[in-house]
Design an enzyme around this catalytic site. Structure first.
Site, mmCIF file in Angstrom:
data_model
loop_
_atom_site.group_PDB
_atom_site.id
_atom_site.type_symbol
_atom_site.label_atom_id
_atom_site.label_comp_id
_atom_site.label_asym_id
_atom_site.label_seq_id
_atom_site.Cartn_x
_atom_site.Cartn_y
_atom_site.Cartn_z
ATOM 1 N N HIS A 1 30.385 93.450 22.418
ATOM 2 C CA HIS A 1 29.878 92.179 22.980
ATOM 3 C C HIS A 1 30.836 91.023 22.693
ATOM 4 O O HIS A 1 30.415 89.877 22.625
ATOM 5 C CB HIS A 1 28.486 91.845 22.430
ATOM 6 C CG HIS A 1 27.542 93.008 22.415
ATOM 7 N ND1 HIS A 1 26.744 93.340 23.488
ATOM 8 C CD2 HIS A 1 27.303 93.957 21.473
ATOM 9 C CE1 HIS A 1 26.038 94.415 23.187
ATOM 10 N NE2 HIS A 1 26.370 94.831 21.976
ATOM 11 N N SER B 1 53.657 75.817 32.904
ATOM 12 C CA SER B 1 52.876 74.986 33.823
ATOM 13 C C SER B 1 53.761 73.838 34.288
ATOM 14 O O SER B 1 54.577 73.332 33.523
ATOM 15 C CB SER B 1 51.651 74.443 33.101
ATOM 16 O OG SER B 1 51.191 73.272 33.739
ATOM 17 N N LYS C 1 52.167 74.783 27.901
ATOM 18 C CA LYS C 1 51.581 76.036 28.372
ATOM 19 C C LYS C 1 52.570 77.184 28.483
ATOM 20 O O LYS C 1 53.700 77.017 28.911
ATOM 21 C CB LYS C 1 50.939 75.829 29.753
ATOM 22 C CG LYS C 1 49.718 74.944 29.761
ATOM 23 C CD LYS C 1 48.489 75.602 29.121
ATOM 24 C CE LYS C 1 47.892 76.650 30.023
ATOM 25 N NZ LYS C 1 47.307 76.058 31.225
ATOM 26 N N GLU D 1 47.380 88.551 34.217
ATOM 27 C CA GLU D 1 46.422 87.930 35.142
ATOM 28 C C GLU D 1 46.559 88.526 36.540
ATOM 29 O O GLU D 1 45.568 88.789 37.221
ATOM 30 C CB GLU D 1 46.632 86.420 35.199
ATOM 31 C CG GLU D 1 46.147 85.708 33.943
ATOM 32 C CD GLU D 1 46.497 84.227 33.959
ATOM 33 O OE1 GLU D 1 45.816 83.466 34.631
ATOM 34 O OE2 GLU D 1 47.480 83.842 33.294
#
Ligand code: ARG
Length: 467
Positions: free
Chosen positions: A166, A287, A293, A300
């Site tokens: 979880h 970024s 970043k 992804e």
């Protein structure tokens, strides 16, 4: 590719005899597959040579015609290879383009190539040949990724990390053990492709349009020449079903599922909140607005491309479901999803194998996280069970101790013995050994468990399997 497909602008198809007017320009574009099936060219030629050879061995065409066909097709293969072949939209697909060029080159012998054959069994053969080669590449790609996982697991067979359920800290595991879970998944994936390959590797040629052919063909001979394990045993099935392509796409979807899960973890672990790992810069981008970043683009995109492959699986299943036997033009739509599935999977495997080699692990952060979430609570319960307490009671006792520790903002291992004894009088000094991360890991010492010796053994077994 589409730019390379030119128009003849005249009535020049091989089936136009029965038509009163030429096909509408838009319909021509709509129905043509040359924009994508040119990728089958080498297999189309291979299949045609095998077919023509059989025709001549069976005295259906002359030996002379076969020699002309073989030489002509080999020249065409070279033209295609060199990029000198002009694909014509008017000639619809790869099969008619090659056949027309052959006939232009060698005349009547070229026109005899299609004896006892239809584009229906021809295209099914081409796709199977292409998919067989592609499946072999996929298996090799999986193996490469498996060995890159193994190498990383070997470095971290005893690196402590929190195991999650979880997404809550559950019990300590080793990072090597975690990676080996993916090794197992990929092992099953590879086995699925090996199995699927057996069903791909059957020869449709000889089925002709749908019912077989009246010529005295030798299908076994063609199967042997082309390296098939045997022939498709029903002509209607041979030209119409694409289950082998669906299976391939399903097996690909499962690989993508596994890699999407790992990607999700890499994304989480590389986020500064976790800071468990660092992905090499060459797999990330920055970024344009936020200078701090470093984005995990590759994982992804793997996660994103998984949806694309599932889409292809759904497309292929849906393509098949309403078709009456035997061949229908619907089947032409099998190629783009199949090609894109293979392209996506192959490049994903390639990049992934390299990316896993570029992962560095922040052992301190992993360890810190494992020591923060009461990961050894189960070990305390097991300790009490070994002292004679029923497991359900032990579970309750530990839950109370954890609640106390939460209130005190300390870990279980930081509670003094006297405090622990308030929860269970049986607890003695040896409890601290099981409350440590190492103690917890070492106690799970059986096949499939996370004890470092077991992880090491699992890696050794895997290395043996791979060699
Ligand atoms: N381009 C077609 C395909 O990909 C080849 C078979 C065409 N057969 C036919 N009867 N029109 O399926």
């Amino acid at each position: 590719m589409t730019e390379k497909v030119n128009s003849l602008n005249k009535k020049d198809t091989s089936w136009s005899g029965r038509f009163n007017e030429p096909v509408a320009e838009l319909v021509k574009i709509y129905t043509a597959s040359i924009g994508f099936d040119y990728r089958l060219a080498a297999y189309d030629i291979q299949g045609s040579i095998a077919h023509a050879h059989m025709l001549s061995e069976q005295s259906i065409i002359s030996k002379q015609d076969f020699v002309a066909i073989e030489n002509g097709l080999q020249e065409i293969a070279q033209e295609i290879e060199a990029g000198n072949f002009e694909w014509l939209l008017d000639l619809e697909d790869v099969h008619l383009n090659i056949e027309k060029r052959l006939t232009d080159k060698i005349g009547d012998a070229g026109k005899r190539l299609h004896t006892g054959r239809s584009r229906n069994d021809q295209v099914a053969t081409d796709v199977r040949l292409w998919l067989r080669a592609t499946t072999d590449q996929v298996i090799a790609g999986l193996q490469k990724l498996q060995s890159s996982l193994l190498d990383l697991a070997e470095q971290h067979y005893d690196t402590v990390m929190p195991g999650f359920t979880h997404l809550q800290v559950a019990q300590p595991v080793t990072f090597g053990h975690h990676l080996m879970a993916y090794y197992e998944m990929l092992k099953r994936d590879a086995a699925r492709f090996v199995d699927c390959r057996k069903r791909i590797n059957r020869l449709p040629l000889g089925a002709a349009a749908l019912a077989g052919t009246s010529y005295p063909i030798d299908r076994e001979m063609v199967a042997k020449t082309l390296g098939f394990d045997g022939v498709c045993e029903n002509s209607l099935d041979a030209v119409s079903d694409r289950d082998f392509a669906i299976e391939f796409t399903f097996a690909s979807s499962l690989v993508m599922t596994h890699l999407s899960r790992l990607s999700e973890e890499l994304i989480l672990w590389s986020s500064p909140r976790f800071a468990f790992i660092d992905i090499a810069d060459r797999f990330c981008t920055g970024s344009s607005i936020m200078p701090q970043k470093k984005n995990p683009d590759v994982p992804e995109l793997v996660r994103g491309k998984t949806g694309r492959v599932y889409g292809h699986l759904t497309a292929l299943l849906t393509l098949m479901k309403g078709q009456p036997l035997a061949y229908n033009k619907d089947n032409q739509e099998d190629k783009e999803p199949l090609f894109d599935t293979a392209d996506t999977l192959l490049v994903t495997l390639e990049i992934y194998a390299d990316m896993m080699r570029g992962i560095t692990v922040n052992k301190e952060n992993m360890r810190q996280a494992a020591s923060e979430g009461f990961a050894t609570a189960t070990d305390l319960a097991d300790y009490l069970v070994k002292k004679g307490m029923p497991f359900r009671d032990a579970h309750e006792v530990v839950a109370l101790a954890v609640r106390h520790a939460v209130d005190q903002k300390v870990d279980l291992s930081e509670l003094p013995l006297a405090t622990l004894q308030k929860f269970a009088a049986d607890i003695t000094d040896d409890v601290y050994a099981v409350l440590t991360l190492e103690g917890s890991l070492q106690s799970r010492n059986h096949i499939g468990g996370t004890a470092p010796v077991q992880v090491k053994a699992a890696i050794a077994r895997a290395k043996k399997e791979m060699s």
